[in-house]
Design a protein around this motif. Structure first.
Motif, PDB file in Angstrom:
ATOM      1  N   PRO A 147       0.833  -1.201   0.000  1.00  0.00           N
ATOM      2  CA  PRO A 147       0.000   0.000   0.000  1.00  0.00           C
ATOM      3  C   PRO A 147       0.869   1.253   0.000  1.00  0.00           C
ATOM      4  O   PRO A 147       2.088   1.191   0.139  1.00  0.00           O
ATOM      5  CB  PRO A 147      -0.801  -0.128   1.293  1.00  0.00           C
ATOM      6  CG  PRO A 147       0.087  -0.927   2.186  1.00  0.00           C
ATOM      7  CD  PRO A 147       0.821  -1.892   1.296  1.00  0.00           C
ATOM      8  N   ALA A 148       0.225   2.408  -0.143  1.00  0.00           N
ATOM      9  CA  ALA A 148       0.962   3.669  -0.190  1.00  0.00           C
ATOM     10  C   ALA A 148       1.739   3.907   1.105  1.00  0.00           C
ATOM     11  O   ALA A 148       2.875   4.381   1.079  1.00  0.00           O
ATOM     12  CB  ALA A 148      -0.006   4.818  -0.447  1.00  0.00           C
ATOM     13  N   TYR A 149       1.137   3.592   2.242  1.00  0.00           N
ATOM     14  CA  TYR A 149       1.777   3.779   3.542  1.00  0.00           C
ATOM     15  C   TYR A 149       1.735   2.454   4.299  1.00  0.00           C
ATOM     16  O   TYR A 149       0.793   2.174   5.050  1.00  0.00           O
ATOM     17  CB  TYR A 149       1.071   4.879   4.337  1.00  0.00           C
ATOM     18  CG  TYR A 149       1.104   6.230   3.653  1.00  0.00           C
ATOM     19  CD1 TYR A 149       2.291   6.951   3.565  1.00  0.00           C
ATOM     20  CD2 TYR A 149      -0.045   6.774   3.085  1.00  0.00           C
ATOM     21  CE1 TYR A 149       2.330   8.189   2.933  1.00  0.00           C
ATOM     22  CE2 TYR A 149      -0.015   8.008   2.445  1.00  0.00           C
ATOM     23  CZ  TYR A 149       1.176   8.707   2.383  1.00  0.00           C
ATOM     24  OH  TYR A 149       1.214   9.927   1.752  1.00  0.00           O
ATOM     25  N   PRO A 150       2.750   1.599   4.116  1.00  0.00           N
ATOM     26  CA  PRO A 150       2.699   0.241   4.665  1.00  0.00           C
ATOM     27  C   PRO A 150       2.814   0.163   6.185  1.00  0.00           C
ATOM     28  O   PRO A 150       2.684  -0.916   6.744  1.00  0.00           O
ATOM     29  CB  PRO A 150       3.875  -0.466   3.989  1.00  0.00           C
ATOM     30  CG  PRO A 150       4.804   0.621   3.593  1.00  0.00           C
ATOM     31  CD  PRO A 150       3.945   1.792   3.273  1.00  0.00           C
ATOM     32  N   GLN A 151       3.046   1.298   6.864  1.00  0.00           N
ATOM     33  CA  GLN A 151       3.029   1.277   8.330  1.00  0.00           C
ATOM     34  C   GLN A 151       1.681   1.749   8.879  1.00  0.00           C
ATOM     35  O   GLN A 151       1.575   2.168  10.029  1.00  0.00           O
ATOM     36  CB  GLN A 151       4.180   2.095   8.900  1.00  0.00           C
ATOM     37  CG  GLN A 151       5.544   1.469   8.624  1.00  0.00           C
ATOM     38  CD  GLN A 151       6.612   1.944   9.570  1.00  0.00           C
ATOM     39  OE1 GLN A 151       6.479   1.847  10.786  1.00  0.00           O
ATOM     40  NE2 GLN A 151       7.693   2.463   9.020  1.00  0.00           N
ATOM     41  N   SER A 152       0.658   1.662   8.063  1.00  0.00           N
ATOM     42  CA  SER A 152      -0.721   1.863   8.514  1.00  0.00           C
ATOM     43  C   SER A 152      -1.358   0.490   8.703  1.00  0.00           C
ATOM     44  O   SER A 152      -1.222  -0.376   7.851  1.00  0.00           O
ATOM     45  CB  SER A 152      -1.518   2.671   7.484  1.00  0.00           C
ATOM     46  OG  SER A 152      -1.019   3.988   7.387  1.00  0.00           O
ATOM     47  N   PHE A 153      -2.069   0.323   9.823  1.00  0.00           N
ATOM     48  CA  PHE A 153      -2.580  -1.003  10.182  1.00  0.00           C
ATOM     49  C   PHE A 153      -4.033  -0.924  10.643  1.00  0.00           C
ATOM     50  O   PHE A 153      -4.397  -0.053  11.430  1.00  0.00           O
ATOM     51  CB  PHE A 153      -1.750  -1.620  11.314  1.00  0.00           C
ATOM     52  CG  PHE A 153      -0.275  -1.697  11.027  1.00  0.00           C
ATOM     53  CD1 PHE A 153       0.227  -2.678  10.182  1.00  0.00           C
ATOM     54  CD2 PHE A 153       0.595  -0.791  11.588  1.00  0.00           C
ATOM     55  CE1 PHE A 153       1.585  -2.749   9.912  1.00  0.00           C
ATOM     56  CE2 PHE A 153       1.958  -0.848  11.328  1.00  0.00           C
ATOM     57  CZ  PHE A 153       2.454  -1.830  10.485  1.00  0.00           C
ATOM     58  N   VAL A 154      -4.842  -1.843  10.156  1.00  0.00           N
ATOM     59  CA  VAL A 154      -6.176  -2.069  10.712  1.00  0.00           C
ATOM     60  C   VAL A 154      -6.060  -3.189  11.730  1.00  0.00           C
ATOM     61  O   VAL A 154      -5.560  -4.263  11.415  1.00  0.00           O
ATOM     62  CB  VAL A 154      -7.183  -2.472   9.610  1.00  0.00           C
ATOM     63  CG1 VAL A 154      -8.520  -2.863  10.227  1.00  0.00           C
ATOM     64  CG2 VAL A 154      -7.368  -1.333   8.624  1.00  0.00           C
ATOM     65  N   PHE A 155      -6.501  -2.947  12.958  1.00  0.00           N
ATOM     66  CA  PHE A 155      -6.398  -4.018  13.953  1.00  0.00           C
ATOM     67  C   PHE A 155      -7.724  -4.367  14.605  1.00  0.00           C
ATOM     68  O   PHE A 155      -7.774  -5.204  15.502  1.00  0.00           O
ATOM     69  CB  PHE A 155      -5.338  -3.695  15.022  1.00  0.00           C
ATOM     70  CG  PHE A 155      -5.474  -2.351  15.685  1.00  0.00           C
ATOM     71  CD1 PHE A 155      -6.172  -2.217  16.866  1.00  0.00           C
ATOM     72  CD2 PHE A 155      -4.877  -1.238  15.131  1.00  0.00           C
ATOM     73  CE1 PHE A 155      -6.275  -0.992  17.485  1.00  0.00           C
ATOM     74  CE2 PHE A 155      -4.969   0.000  15.747  1.00  0.00           C
ATOM     75  CZ  PHE A 155      -5.680   0.125  16.920  1.00  0.00           C
ATOM     76  N   HIS A 156      -8.814  -3.751  14.146  1.00  0.00           N
ATOM     77  CA  HIS A 156     -10.154  -4.251  14.492  1.00  0.00           C
ATOM     78  C   HIS A 156     -11.088  -3.853  13.367  1.00  0.00           C
ATOM     79  O   HIS A 156     -11.173  -2.682  13.001  1.00  0.00           O
ATOM     80  CB  HIS A 156     -10.653  -3.688  15.815  1.00  0.00           C
ATOM     81  CG  HIS A 156     -12.052  -4.158  16.151  1.00  0.00           C
ATOM     82  ND1 HIS A 156     -12.336  -5.471  16.458  1.00  0.00           N
ATOM     83  CD2 HIS A 156     -13.237  -3.494  16.179  1.00  0.00           C
ATOM     84  CE1 HIS A 156     -13.631  -5.597  16.688  1.00  0.00           C
ATOM     85  NE2 HIS A 156     -14.193  -4.421  16.522  1.00  0.00           N
ATOM     86  N   ASN A 157     -11.816  -4.841  12.822  1.00  0.00           N
ATOM     87  CA  ASN A 157     -12.726  -4.566  11.709  1.00  0.00           C
ATOM     88  C   ASN A 157     -13.828  -5.617  11.700  1.00  0.00           C
ATOM     89  O   ASN A 157     -14.110  -6.232  10.685  1.00  0.00           O
ATOM     90  CB  ASN A 157     -11.955  -4.583  10.385  1.00  0.00           C
ATOM     91  CG  ASN A 157     -12.785  -4.083   9.215  1.00  0.00           C
ATOM     92  OD1 ASN A 157     -13.536  -3.122   9.348  1.00  0.00           O
ATOM     93  ND2 ASN A 157     -12.656  -4.731   8.072  1.00  0.00           N
ATOM     94  N   GLU A 158     -14.456  -5.797  12.876  1.00  0.00           N
ATOM     95  CA  GLU A 158     -15.422  -6.882  13.015  1.00  0.00           C
ATOM     96  C   GLU A 158     -16.685  -6.396  13.719  1.00  0.00           C
ATOM     97  O   GLU A 158     -17.185  -5.315  13.422  1.00  0.00           O
ATOM     98  CB  GLU A 158     -14.754  -8.044  13.763  1.00  0.00           C
ATOM     99  CG  GLU A 158     -13.509  -8.586  13.043  1.00  0.00           C
ATOM    100  CD  GLU A 158     -12.833  -9.701  13.810  1.00  0.00           C
ATOM    101  OE1 GLU A 158     -13.272 -10.848  13.650  1.00  0.00           O
ATOM    102  OE2 GLU A 158     -11.890  -9.428  14.548  1.00  0.00           O
TER     103      GLU A 158
END
Length: 321
Positions: free
Chosen positions: A252-263
């Motif tokens: 991705p454009a900014y690989p140090q961006s993280f989704v850690f809850h998506n439920e």
């Protein structure tokens, strides 16, 4: 709704159901044979999405609920981190640069509310976009470039009023602990600066709630991205440097961006992150999340709508026995 450089526009919606907004940024290079840079954040060059502000307010029962109010850089990253990253970062080429042609690209994005919003009589959505004077850098023809935002109407029942919020991480921070509250459905850490992973910003991230907990180091956050990014399309782009071939990449454009809850929605939600302070720069790192507000009236209305639609669907079934 269309807004050009240094302009503001607004609109209202009533008696409809919607689940978000469609964004398209029409960009034309200032000179022939010049490649438009990827969507920027806080640089003041190219198309700088941080200079475009977008606000959505729900007016209901004499009250105002701020659904979202942030710059398009943060909202865009949060909404494209899993799907549509290429479309927002690099766009779709309408005209590729050539000796006698200006690069023409459209950056597109879906800003999701988080769920359906049913606007009854007396309800109103007010939305507003402001394109700041530094949104388009000198490499962009500002006379031909603009931002367009329109509502996306939908079919579905409202289960709550979803809101999107962001918390900025202060420069040189060693730790950030945030209580996000109840009914939280999605959380992401956004870094809007590093295009690689060599300067590791996060040392450890702890996430807790009434239903699920987690503790992740940097490598485990990358592993989480392996889970979420399987839903994302390839970042297919045109590689001008190598002579004009199509290149596929999952990065991705900014690989140090993280989704850690998506439920499912969780209550009593909190996040505690430790950082390498030497890597935390000002106005570049954020915790962004979605949650919703609900009431007995909203829940009862949703249940009644489900029952009504189920009865209608049964009545439409062909009788063959």
């Amino acid at each position: 709704m269309l807004a050009k450089l240094n302009e503001g526009r607004n609109g209202t919606i009533s008696k409809r159901t919607l689940d978000g907004f469609l964004v398209s940024v029409n960009l034309v290079a200032a000179a022939n044979n010049t490649v438009l840079a990827a969507t920027q954040y806080g640089t003041g060059t190219g198309f700088d999405a941080s200079q475009v502000n977008f606000k959505v307010i729900l007016r209901r029962g004499g009250k105002e609920f701020v659904v979202m109010h942030d710059n398009l850089g943060i909202l865009g990253a949060f909404n494209s981190i899993l799907n549509g990253g290429k479309n927002w970062s690099l766009g779709t080429d309408i005209v590729r640069p050539a000796s006698a042609a200006k690069h023409h690209s459209i950056r597109t994005l879906f800003l999701g509310l988080g769920g359906h919003l049913n606007l009854a009589t007396g309800d109103e959505i007010y939305f507003e976009v402001n394109v700041g004077r530094n949104s388009f850098g000198s490499a962009i023809d500002s006379n031909q470039s603009y931002v367009q935002i329109n509502p996306h109407y939908s079919i579905g029942k409202e289960v709550g009023i979803f809101v999107t919020r962001s918390n900025v991480i202060q420069q040189s921070a060693t730790r950030e602990a945030v209580n996000l509250g109840d009914a939280v459905t999605r959380i992401a850490f956004l870094n809007m600066e590093d295009t690689g992973v060599s300067n590791q910003i996060i040392q450890n991230l702890n996430f807790s709630s009434d239903r699920v907990d987690g503790s992740f180091n940097f490598a485990e956050l990358i592993a989480l991205n392996d889970i979420w990014f399987r839903n994302s399309q390839w970042l297919k782009y045109f590689d001008y440097a190598s002579g004009g071939s199509d290149v596929d990449s999952y990065q991705p454009a900014y690989p140090q961006s993280f989704v850690f809850h998506n439920e499912e929605a969780v209550d009593n939600c909190s996040v505690d992150i430790t950082f390498d302070p030497s890597k935390v720069n000002a106005q570049k790192n954020y915790i962004v999340y979605q949650s919703f507000l609900s009431s007995k009236e909203i829940i009862a209305k949703a249940a009644a709508m489900s029952e009504k639609h189920a009865a209608e669907n049964i009545s439409k079934l062909p009788v063959t026995l």
